[in-house]
Design a protein around this motif. Sequence first.
Motif, PDB file in Angstrom:
ATOM      1  N   LYS A   3       0.835  -1.201   0.000  1.00 48.41           N
ATOM      2  CA  LYS A   3       0.000   0.000   0.000  1.00 48.41           C
ATOM      3  C   LYS A   3       0.872   1.254   0.000  1.00 48.41           C
ATOM      4  O   LYS A   3       1.915   1.292   0.671  1.00 48.41           O
ATOM      5  N   PRO A   4       0.468   2.314  -0.731  1.00 48.31           N
ATOM      6  CA  PRO A   4       1.219   3.572  -0.690  1.00 48.31           C
ATOM      7  C   PRO A   4       1.134   4.200   0.703  1.00 48.31           C
ATOM      8  O   PRO A   4       0.161   3.945   1.428  1.00 48.31           O
ATOM      9  N   PRO A   5       2.136   5.002   1.105  1.00 47.70           N
ATOM     10  CA  PRO A   5       2.185   5.575   2.464  1.00 47.70           C
ATOM     11  C   PRO A   5       0.905   6.297   2.882  1.00 47.70           C
ATOM     12  O   PRO A   5       0.450   6.152   4.012  1.00 47.70           O
ATOM     13  N   GLN A   6       0.314   7.099   1.952  1.00 45.91           N
ATOM     14  CA  GLN A   6      -0.886   7.864   2.308  1.00 45.91           C
ATOM     15  C   GLN A   6      -2.047   6.923   2.661  1.00 45.91           C
ATOM     16  O   GLN A   6      -2.750   7.126   3.654  1.00 45.91           O
ATOM     17  N   ALA A   7      -2.221   5.890   1.832  1.00 48.29           N
ATOM     18  CA  ALA A   7      -3.306   4.930   2.081  1.00 48.29           C
ATOM     19  C   ALA A   7      -3.036   4.125   3.343  1.00 48.29           C
ATOM     20  O   ALA A   7      -3.950   3.836   4.125  1.00 48.29           O
ATOM     21  N   MET A   8      -1.766   3.776   3.578  1.00 49.12           N
ATOM     22  CA  MET A   8      -1.399   2.992   4.753  1.00 49.12           C
ATOM     23  C   MET A   8      -1.742   3.738   6.041  1.00 49.12           C
ATOM     24  O   MET A   8      -2.305   3.154   6.971  1.00 49.12           O
ATOM     25  N   GLU A   9      -1.430   5.032   6.091  1.00 59.35           N
ATOM     26  CA  GLU A   9      -1.685   5.816   7.296  1.00 59.35           C
ATOM     27  C   GLU A   9      -3.182   5.910   7.576  1.00 59.35           C
ATOM     28  O   GLU A   9      -3.617   5.815   8.722  1.00 59.35           O
ATOM     29  N   LYS A  10      -3.969   6.048   6.520  1.00 58.04           N
ATOM     30  CA  LYS A  10      -5.424   6.131   6.681  1.00 58.04           C
ATOM     31  C   LYS A  10      -5.967   4.818   7.220  1.00 58.04           C
ATOM     32  O   LYS A  10      -6.827   4.797   8.115  1.00 58.04           O
TER      33      LYS A  10
END
Length: 281
Positions: free
Chosen positions: A215-222
Amino acid sequence: MAEITAAAVAKLREMTNAGMMDCKKALTEAGGDLDKAVEVLRKKGQATAANKATREAKEGVIAQYIAPGGKLGVLVEVNSESDFVARNDMFRAFCDDVAKKLAADPAANLEADREAIVARIRENIKIARHARMEVSGNGLVAAYIHTGAKVGVLVEVGAGQESTAASDDFKQLVKDITLQIAAGHPHVVSREQVPAEVIAKEREIAAQSDRLKGKPPQAMEKILQGVLEKFYQTYCLVDQGFVKKNSEISVKEHVATVAKQLGDEIIIRRFVRFQVGESVA
């Protein structure tokens, strides 16, 4: 390489509800370490529980005493060797008496009482632990012992006004909260009380789970924030779904509704939940 015994596999399965083969593989990967094996299973999404305490082979009951007026209360666990004794009326009366004496004096020496009941019942009896609460300011202390006396709860709920604590609506709220704690098994009152290391561990386990791989970092954090939110809804009392309303609202929302009706501020100050035989850190 550590030998993976059938007993260790069975224990891990009991702690996680994962399959036997999954448990064996996890133990092999963890070098036989049970705690590490639990983490391995959680990262693979194969463990269904965040933290199932390892149960010790103990019998006994949880007993309680609330002083008249509801300003002071005690919860105590008393262990016996057999469940037969735990259901004995003489043993139960002893446990109730222990709770009452600890309410009167938290430093009471109960060894003579313990030795006397051991001599009569002819089975080893142990006063394992107790909690004692006294109201600070306005509010009430209440207790609940679940059917069978294997689970007990003690809670202090505060109010801004003395008249609030005397109202039937407030007393009902406090009673409902004890039932919530017994059923929901929260660890803390609110998310502000969750230790930083516990949150860090939850984030670590979630971040290494199969669902977040690639998963890309932005999606992972969400996604991580969503995972943490669900964790809080299990771990924190006020974030849990209110059982009496079929979890349609949170405990926090229900407390706020009652507080508004009474025109006062209500706060759950602290609680303890004892279960017979559980391992205590």
